[in-house]
Design a protein around this motif. Sequence first.
Motif, PDB file in Angstrom:
ATOM      1  N   GLY A 273       0.809  -1.205   0.000  1.00 46.46           N
ATOM      2  CA  GLY A 273       0.000   0.000   0.000  1.00 46.46           C
ATOM      3  C   GLY A 273       0.846   1.262   0.000  1.00 46.46           C
ATOM      4  N   ASP A 274       0.183   2.392  -0.152  1.00 48.74           N
ATOM      5  CA  ASP A 274       0.889   3.679  -0.169  1.00 48.74           C
ATOM      6  C   ASP A 274       1.635   3.946   1.131  1.00 48.74           C
ATOM      7  OD1 ASP A 274      -0.071   4.133  -2.711  1.00 48.74           O
ATOM      8  OD2 ASP A 274      -1.823   5.276  -2.022  1.00 48.74           O
ATOM      9  N   ASP A 275       1.154   3.367   2.225  1.00 48.90           N
ATOM     10  CA  ASP A 275       1.792   3.577   3.524  1.00 48.90           C
ATOM     11  C   ASP A 275       2.918   2.584   3.784  1.00 48.90           C
ATOM     12  OD1 ASP A 275       0.290   1.306   3.768  1.00 48.90           O
ATOM     13  OD2 ASP A 275      -0.742   1.903   5.618  1.00 48.90           O
ATOM     14  N   GLY A 276       3.230   1.747   2.780  1.00 52.83           N
ATOM     15  CA  GLY A 276       4.297   0.765   2.937  1.00 52.83           C
ATOM     16  C   GLY A 276       3.857  -0.547   3.545  1.00 52.83           C
ATOM     17  N   THR A 277       2.571  -0.675   3.855  1.00 56.63           N
ATOM     18  CA  THR A 277       2.051  -1.912   4.443  1.00 56.63           C
ATOM     19  C   THR A 277       1.873  -2.976   3.375  1.00 56.63           C
ATOM     20  OG1 THR A 277       0.851  -0.669   6.139  1.00 56.63           O
ATOM     21  CG2 THR A 277       0.149  -2.935   5.743  1.00 56.63           C
ATOM     22  N   VAL A 278       2.389  -4.163   3.636  1.00 61.35           N
ATOM     23  CA  VAL A 278       2.207  -5.274   2.701  1.00 61.35           C
ATOM     24  C   VAL A 278       0.768  -5.769   2.788  1.00 61.35           C
ATOM     25  CG1 VAL A 278       2.949  -7.597   2.071  1.00 61.35           C
ATOM     26  CG2 VAL A 278       4.625  -5.952   2.913  1.00 61.35           C
ATOM     27  N   ARG A 279       0.088  -5.761   1.644  1.00 62.48           N
ATOM     28  CA  ARG A 279      -1.319  -6.183   1.611  1.00 62.48           C
ATOM     29  C   ARG A 279      -1.466  -7.655   1.255  1.00 62.48           C
ATOM     30  NH1 ARG A 279      -3.691  -0.925  -1.684  1.00 62.48           N
ATOM     31  NH2 ARG A 279      -3.931   0.458   0.119  1.00 62.48           N
ATOM     32  N   SER A 280      -0.577  -8.155   0.433  1.00 67.38           N
ATOM     33  CA  SER A 280      -0.658  -9.564   0.061  1.00 67.38           C
ATOM     34  C   SER A 280       0.653 -10.017  -0.563  1.00 67.38           C
ATOM     35  CB  SER A 280      -1.807  -9.820  -0.925  1.00 67.38           C
ATOM     36  OG  SER A 280      -1.550  -9.193  -2.163  1.00 67.38           O
ATOM     37  N   VAL A 281       0.875 -11.317  -0.491  1.00 69.52           N
ATOM     38  CA  VAL A 281       2.000 -11.961  -1.178  1.00 69.52           C
ATOM     39  C   VAL A 281       1.419 -13.147  -1.933  1.00 69.52           C
ATOM     40  CG1 VAL A 281       4.149 -13.238  -0.925  1.00 69.52           C
ATOM     41  CG2 VAL A 281       3.701 -11.266   0.549  1.00 69.52           C
ATOM     42  N   MET A 282       1.731 -13.226  -3.224  1.00 69.96           N
ATOM     43  CA  MET A 282       1.209 -14.322  -4.036  1.00 69.96           C
ATOM     44  C   MET A 282       2.347 -15.143  -4.612  1.00 69.96           C
ATOM     45  SD  MET A 282      -1.434 -14.345  -7.279  1.00 69.96           S
ATOM     46  CE  MET A 282      -0.312 -13.679  -8.523  1.00 69.96           C
ATOM     47  N   SER A 283       2.258 -16.445  -4.435  1.00 71.65           N
ATOM     48  CA  SER A 283       3.178 -17.388  -5.061  1.00 71.65           C
ATOM     49  C   SER A 283       2.398 -18.161  -6.114  1.00 71.65           C
ATOM     50  CB  SER A 283       3.730 -18.349  -4.007  1.00 71.65           C
ATOM     51  OG  SER A 283       4.456 -19.397  -4.606  1.00 71.65           O
ATOM     52  N   VAL A 284       3.048 -18.500  -7.217  1.00 74.06           N
ATOM     53  CA  VAL A 284       2.365 -19.248  -8.273  1.00 74.06           C
ATOM     54  C   VAL A 284       3.194 -20.462  -8.681  1.00 74.06           C
ATOM     55  CG1 VAL A 284       1.223 -17.189  -9.167  1.00 74.06           C
ATOM     56  CG2 VAL A 284       3.408 -17.911 -10.161  1.00 74.06           C
ATOM     57  N   THR A 285       2.518 -21.452  -9.192  1.00 68.89           N
ATOM     58  CA  THR A 285       3.179 -22.564  -9.871  1.00 68.89           C
ATOM     59  C   THR A 285       2.803 -22.469 -11.343  1.00 68.89           C
ATOM     60  OG1 THR A 285       1.313 -24.022  -9.313  1.00 68.89           O
ATOM     61  CG2 THR A 285       3.231 -24.092  -7.887  1.00 68.89           C
ATOM     62  N   VAL A 286       3.783 -22.720 -12.207  1.00 69.44           N
ATOM     63  CA  VAL A 286       3.611 -22.562 -13.645  1.00 69.44           C
ATOM     64  C   VAL A 286       3.998 -23.858 -14.340  1.00 69.44           C
ATOM     65  CG1 VAL A 286       4.453 -21.349 -15.705  1.00 69.44           C
ATOM     66  CG2 VAL A 286       4.028 -20.083 -13.587  1.00 69.44           C
TER      67      VAL A 286
END
Length: 313
Positions: A273-286
């Motif tokens: 976010g704009d305040d530097g807060t991590v909103r989400s982390v996404m990992s993927v398999t391909v």
Amino acid sequence: MTPVTPVAPVPPERGDGTALARRFEEHRGHLRAVAYRMLGSLAEAEDAVQEAWLRLARTDDPDTIANLGGWLTTVTGRICLDLLRSRAARREQPIDETFVPDPVLLPLPGPDDPEHQALRADSVGVAMLVVLERLTPDERLAFVLHDLFAVPFDDIAPVVDRSPAATRQLAGRARRRVRDAEPASDPDPGRQKEVLDAFMAASRGGDFDALVAVLHPDVVLRADAGALVRGAAASKALRGARPVAESALLFARYNAAARTVLVNDALGLISVGDDGTVRSVMSVTVADGRITGMYILADPARLERLAVPPGQG
């Protein structure tokens, strides 16, 4: 952002505690890797490693331990096994399909960065950790210690209170379950990036058909937002390209600000976010040019404890 930091060992009062602590520190990284694969939690892994130190410090004569690394590995495994058994005893229902283990975030590597290549080779994917959560505690210990860290079955057997032959069967059963359940993933970072870039472009452009095209028909999405988040952003498990594409469009505004980062052993996305807060982390398999699995951690309490690489958060 407050990263999980290791607790410095407190030297015991007897003997040369400083020398013993120094010997222990030589094994800390390895023990943390063992505990993380056993528990899927960075905080619990640190606690397990610290408990291993305390048990070493209470040993009558640590100088008599011929193979300190092996001793610490099996002790850490036993501590983790006790934690897993305690979890299983408390859990009234099987693990929720929305659960996503703690990810490890690393900065993107350079073109030929041997250090990052070593980190990736020594890492384990979020998808693998999800599969490990489905094993029994004893199966998980046997598989992790033997298959991932090459600990002999003769050393693992006393920890699970079985014979070496029975322990070998435990690991074999776990190995089959992992092989059958873990999504096949393309290890090439270049092909991962192509697919991830295509997903991001389609999401940002609101192109539903392009999103469906980059997702495998049987793609699985797990979104873990914790127990307190409600509404559209709540935890969910989805299967199929169209439902996952619809969800991606719903949260396209977050994807617009997402950055590429190394999540465990593969490329992924971090939304800040704009305040530097991590909103989400996404990992993927391909696999075969399509996304087969998406694992999103959006639990604010757990995200707050993540260590974010410089320049990534």
